[in-house]
Write a protein that holds these residues in place. Structure first.
Motif, PDB file in Angstrom:
ATOM      1  N   PHE A 122      41.323  36.034  40.808  1.00 54.18           N
ATOM      2  CA  PHE A 122      39.856  36.634  41.247  1.00 54.18           C
ATOM      3  C   PHE A 122      39.391  35.977  41.906  1.00 54.18           C
ATOM      4  N   THR A 123      37.847  36.328  42.973  1.00 57.94           N
ATOM      5  CA  THR A 123      37.698  35.260  43.422  1.00 57.94           C
ATOM      6  C   THR A 123      36.062  35.706  42.614  1.00 57.94           C
ATOM      7  N   ASN A 124      34.899  35.349  42.990  1.00 53.62           N
ATOM      8  CA  ASN A 124      33.783  34.814  42.879  1.00 53.62           C
ATOM      9  C   ASN A 124      32.816  36.511  42.744  1.00 53.62           C
ATOM     10  N   GLU A 125      33.685  36.775  43.399  1.00 54.54           N
ATOM     11  CA  GLU A 125      32.816  38.884  42.897  1.00 54.54           C
ATOM     12  C   GLU A 125      33.797  40.167  42.557  1.00 54.54           C
ATOM     13  N   THR A 126      34.941  39.478  42.465  1.00 53.87           N
ATOM     14  CA  THR A 126      36.080  40.978  42.475  1.00 53.87           C
ATOM     15  C   THR A 126      37.604  40.461  42.073  1.00 53.87           C
ATOM     16  N   ILE A 127      38.093  41.388  41.465  1.00 58.35           N
ATOM     17  CA  ILE A 127      39.667  40.970  41.517  1.00 58.35           C
ATOM     18  C   ILE A 127      40.038  41.663  42.788  1.00 58.35           C
TER      19      ILE A 127
END
Length: 137
Positions: free
Chosen positions: A38-43
């Motif tokens: 995971f990132t803060n915006e997506t996977i």
């Protein structure tokens, strides 16, 4: 713009932002394109590409499961390990070509925190005794 729920979704699924994991099919086998994170915006998948939305849906509905990858020190990063007398020590993981670092990693003697190392002292001392038995015979 609406709220971004990715950090909450990661936490709900039991992983932290940036932590690698595999996605498992119903039969327990891993998908071919992991690991994911995971990132803060997506996977992202192992190539840094965004995960297809249907895979996230399958995770959220329980059709797929998430499996965390074991912690491993990063090259140049710090970790803890146990000495033969049970004492803990912090060390820098140089690289995956360093025989000493690889030996510690191979026997499971690399820990991300001092607390994790302390919790593993008895287990590591048992491993050390098993190794010594083979040497003394």
């Amino acid at each position: 713009m609406g709220k971004n729920y990715m950090p909450e979704v990661a936490k709900m699924l039991g992983v932290e932002i940036g932590e690698e994991f595999d996605i498992l099919y119903k039969d327990g086998t891993a998908t071919e394109i992991g690991p994911f994170k995971f990132t803060n915006e997506t996977i992202l998948d192992c190539d840094g590409d965004e995960l297809q939305c249907w895979r996230l849906c399958c995770l959220l509905t329980g059709e797929y499961t998430l499996q965390k990858r074991p912690w491993r020190p990063k090259e140049g990063g710090w970790f803890y390990h146990i000495y033969g007398n049970g004492g803990g020590v912090t060390a820098k993981f140089f690289n995956f070509n360093n025989v000493y670092d690889l030996a510690l990693l191979n026997m499971g003697n690399c820990f991300p925190t001092k607390e994790a190392a302390k919790a593993a002292v008895l287990e590591m001392l048992e491993k050390f005794e098993e190794i010594k038995k083979g040497v003394r015979e």
